[in-house]
Design an enzyme around this catalytic site. Sequence first.
Site, PDB file in Angstrom:
ATOM      1  N   LYS A  24      40.260  51.714  47.591  1.00  0.00           N
ATOM      2  CA  LYS A  24      39.274  51.020  46.768  1.00  0.00           C
ATOM      3  C   LYS A  24      38.022  50.606  47.536  1.00  0.00           C
ATOM      4  O   LYS A  24      36.919  50.755  47.028  1.00  0.00           O
ATOM      5  CB  LYS A  24      39.966  49.841  46.092  1.00  0.00           C
ATOM      6  CG  LYS A  24      39.499  48.479  46.365  1.00  0.00           C
ATOM      7  CD  LYS A  24      40.442  47.470  45.745  1.00  0.00           C
ATOM      8  CE  LYS A  24      41.052  46.552  46.782  1.00  0.00           C
ATOM      9  NZ  LYS A  24      40.056  45.736  47.468  1.00  0.00           N
ATOM     10  N   THR A  25      38.202  50.121  48.757  1.00  0.00           N
ATOM     11  CA  THR A  25      37.030  49.735  49.544  1.00  0.00           C
ATOM     12  C   THR A  25      36.147  50.955  49.805  1.00  0.00           C
ATOM     13  O   THR A  25      34.929  50.877  49.753  1.00  0.00           O
ATOM     14  CB  THR A  25      37.461  49.136  50.898  1.00  0.00           C
ATOM     15  OG1 THR A  25      38.501  48.202  50.650  1.00  0.00           O
ATOM     16  CG2 THR A  25      36.309  48.431  51.573  1.00  0.00           C
ATOM     17  N   ASP A  56      34.093  43.424  43.706  1.00  0.00           N
ATOM     18  CA  ASP A  56      35.396  43.814  44.246  1.00  0.00           C
ATOM     19  C   ASP A  56      36.464  42.837  43.742  1.00  0.00           C
ATOM     20  O   ASP A  56      36.146  41.704  43.400  1.00  0.00           O
ATOM     21  CB  ASP A  56      35.304  43.760  45.779  1.00  0.00           C
ATOM     22  CG  ASP A  56      36.477  44.464  46.445  1.00  0.00           C
ATOM     23  OD1 ASP A  56      37.239  45.144  45.740  1.00  0.00           O
ATOM     24  OD2 ASP A  56      36.613  44.320  47.673  1.00  0.00           O
ATOM     25  N   GLU A  57      37.715  43.241  43.724  1.00  0.00           N
ATOM     26  CA  GLU A  57      38.843  42.359  43.369  1.00  0.00           C
ATOM     27  C   GLU A  57      38.586  41.588  42.072  1.00  0.00           C
ATOM     28  O   GLU A  57      38.740  40.380  42.012  1.00  0.00           O
ATOM     29  CB  GLU A  57      39.098  41.344  44.485  1.00  0.00           C
ATOM     30  CG  GLU A  57      39.275  41.944  45.860  1.00  0.00           C
ATOM     31  CD  GLU A  57      40.706  42.323  46.169  1.00  0.00           C
ATOM     32  OE1 GLU A  57      41.498  42.518  45.212  1.00  0.00           O
ATOM     33  OE2 GLU A  57      41.031  42.440  47.365  1.00  0.00           O
ATOM     34  N   GLN A 106      47.718  43.241  41.055  1.00  0.00           N
ATOM     35  CA  GLN A 106      47.628  42.499  42.312  1.00  0.00           C
ATOM     36  C   GLN A 106      46.956  41.147  42.147  1.00  0.00           C
ATOM     37  O   GLN A 106      46.460  40.565  43.105  1.00  0.00           O
ATOM     38  CB  GLN A 106      46.877  43.321  43.361  1.00  0.00           C
ATOM     39  CG  GLN A 106      47.654  44.542  43.805  1.00  0.00           C
ATOM     40  CD  GLN A 106      46.978  45.236  44.980  1.00  0.00           C
ATOM     41  OE1 GLN A 106      46.910  44.716  46.079  1.00  0.00           O
ATOM     42  NE2 GLN A 106      46.457  46.427  44.718  1.00  0.00           N
ATOM     43  N   ARG A 147      52.507  46.683  50.906  1.00  0.00           N
ATOM     44  CA  ARG A 147      51.840  46.615  52.221  1.00  0.00           C
ATOM     45  C   ARG A 147      52.456  47.625  53.173  1.00  0.00           C
ATOM     46  O   ARG A 147      51.882  47.980  54.185  1.00  0.00           O
ATOM     47  CB  ARG A 147      51.973  45.224  52.868  1.00  0.00           C
ATOM     48  CG  ARG A 147      51.356  44.044  52.134  1.00  0.00           C
ATOM     49  CD  ARG A 147      49.950  44.275  51.718  1.00  0.00           C
ATOM     50  NE  ARG A 147      49.889  44.797  50.358  1.00  0.00           N
ATOM     51  CZ  ARG A 147      48.819  45.353  49.827  1.00  0.00           C
ATOM     52  NH1 ARG A 147      47.736  45.499  50.538  1.00  0.00           N
ATOM     53  NH2 ARG A 147      48.824  45.804  48.586  1.00  0.00           N
TER      54      ARG A 147
END
Length: 718
Positions: free
Chosen positions: A36-37, A221-222, A252, A600
């Site tokens: 995503k980044t 973002d997020e 998330q 993770r």
Amino acid sequence: MNLSEITNDLNDKQCQSVTFNNEKNALILAGAGSGKTRVLTHRIAYLITQKDIRIDAILAVTFTNKAATEMRERLSTLLRRPIQSMWMGTFHSLAHRLLRTHYEKSKLTSGFQILDAQDQFRIVKRLMKENSIDESKFPIKKVQWFINNQKNEDIRAQDIDPDYNYFIKKNLEVFELYEAYCQENDLIDFAELLIRSYELLKNNTDLLNHYQARFEHILVDEFQDTNTVQYKWIKLLFNGHNKIFCVGDDDQSIYGWRGAKIENITKLCTDFTPIETIRLKQNYRSTGNILNASNALITHNVNRMGKSLWTDAGNGELIDVYEARTETDEANYVISNIQKLITNGASPSDCSILYRFNAQSRIFEEALIKYNIPYIIYGGLKFFEYTEIKDALSYLRLIENSADNVAFERVVNFPTRGIGNVTVKKIRTFAQDNHTSLFQAAIQISSILPTRAANALSSFINLIKQITDDTKHLNLSEKVTNLLNTSGLIMHYSNDKIGSKKENLKKLITITKQYNHEQDNKMSEVMGFISLTSLDSSGNTNASINQNVQLMTIHSAKGLEFPCVFLVGMEEDLFPSRQSKNEPHLTDEERRLCYVGMTRAMKKLSLSYAIKRFLYGQSLYAYPSRFLNEIPSKYLNKIKAKFGATIQNYNDDNTFNKNITPKSDDQISIGALVKHAKFGLGTVLNFEGQGDSTRVQIKFKQVGTKWLINSYANLEFI
DNA sequence: CTCACCCCCGTTTTT
DNA sequence: CGGGGGTGAG
């Protein structure tokens, strides 16, 4: 720069997102580990190089400073040029920038200060004391929480009905006192940064028009973590001509308890039309088993936007699920496995231990020390939140701005110089009556104080004046060095037994040296630095993980990845936590947290729980977490600690898992009882190597755990 | 003002 | 259990 340089190493969906039609808004539902980044940075690069969008016309918002820094660096590398002037940062830092630029329109002075959570707590506490509001009925933390919650929801004190009930009435009382105090003292807390900058734009049409026209592209973002005010802020900036590009993952969302509104991500689709949703479902991080297990778990949530991740990485190992007898057993299991991984060539930093809450770290820390494995625990206080650092910064603030009352209160009698509570109270009253700062009040009140207090006070005033004069022409780091010595802080902390406080003060000097001040933001160097310390309290210059096993809460692990993850304390009442288990929407958030924790892991994931746990001074029996039952068995490798079927028979000395490390030698075997001439009786925990060089780890009854070379130790096997 | 003792309470915390 | 804060004596 040509297009292929930007889209080169992207998959189809990523590429589609990056080169997305300029005429529509976009919601990128980006699953864990789906890049995503990368999509976000490449999107910006695409806009700049392919669509000729000016850097000034882009607004990019993240949630953490770390994410902002990372994005800035990546983008700068990609574009091969600096992008300093770009509006890229956290909601809070961008809001701060707006308020600094337009402080008059926000009813602030140019010297307004940011209040962190600790400062806020102190103020609320004092106001409650002064107004005799019973702390036992209204805990300060709860009141503070109430105030922040209202503001995060875009609710001001005057919007609240005092007659709703007694609870609201009393909380509102403090809320109003607090707001008055902050306004009087030019103080802005974190929630206030957001709501006030939102109101600034809302109430000034010309300003709003300006920024709406300026920011042709807004990227967030997020998005699943935005709260009500943040959402409104973005929506306000949207005028239908500019374009919104949001990245998020509803699975998330783990900050609901802090005001984040997961539904914002669905509201987006109706409020920002036309909009197109793209799902990034290919995961580049985890093995098939880890991913499928995580997918299976999260399907137990209701109201998902829906998305199932896939990988072409192959199944990998099964997920270990270990049933420990006690928390000690669990810790030994985890650490011995980490030991094994390291022996097989892994770096300690490849391994992380993730838990629900910070207090769980201790037992693992003890085990790591026992095994002599390097580790680092994240969490707890940030650098700029250490008391000694806040003391130093308060001197700095007071020197920069003598009207800084919060700073004054903190250092007026620190290091102690005989100015007691009584004197401070008099100063406060005087300041209030005469509408002046505490520092000015202190100067004027001297004459009407008892001699001893007056002397003490004037020595403080002189101290501040002296530092101010002496450092007038010095730069930031020189100022700090001077103030640390002159104020007596260094001296005071020299007595610190551990010595870390003095070290921290030295580190502060280093950080001030590294601070590079941007001229464009209208603040002095000192002001700029002070703002930074509030908005990014980490104090990370270049945080290197080195060669350490990483311990942290699952919350702080978000956005990170590790080859090996040990997710511990998988018990009902712990995870999901006791206070969440009967509230479906809270349990869902816990489940998302579990999902975040599991995803993770890249290669190895281990889940564990203890049947019996010592917590808060008592032993409690627990059931395995419901989340474990929600993962199909086919992905799991279930392991139980053996040694007797009942807990009564269980002998802590034999913690080590025959079944987990099924290695044995002709002579040596794990769990065997041995006798050493000097150390006495012990149990073999582990061993490695062969022949004469075999090293054996033994837990002795008297002297603890040791590694011994078998050929020298003369062990007697019993 | 400071030290010592006692009692209380106990998720998560990007800003 | 153990850290933090509050209280009361010196």
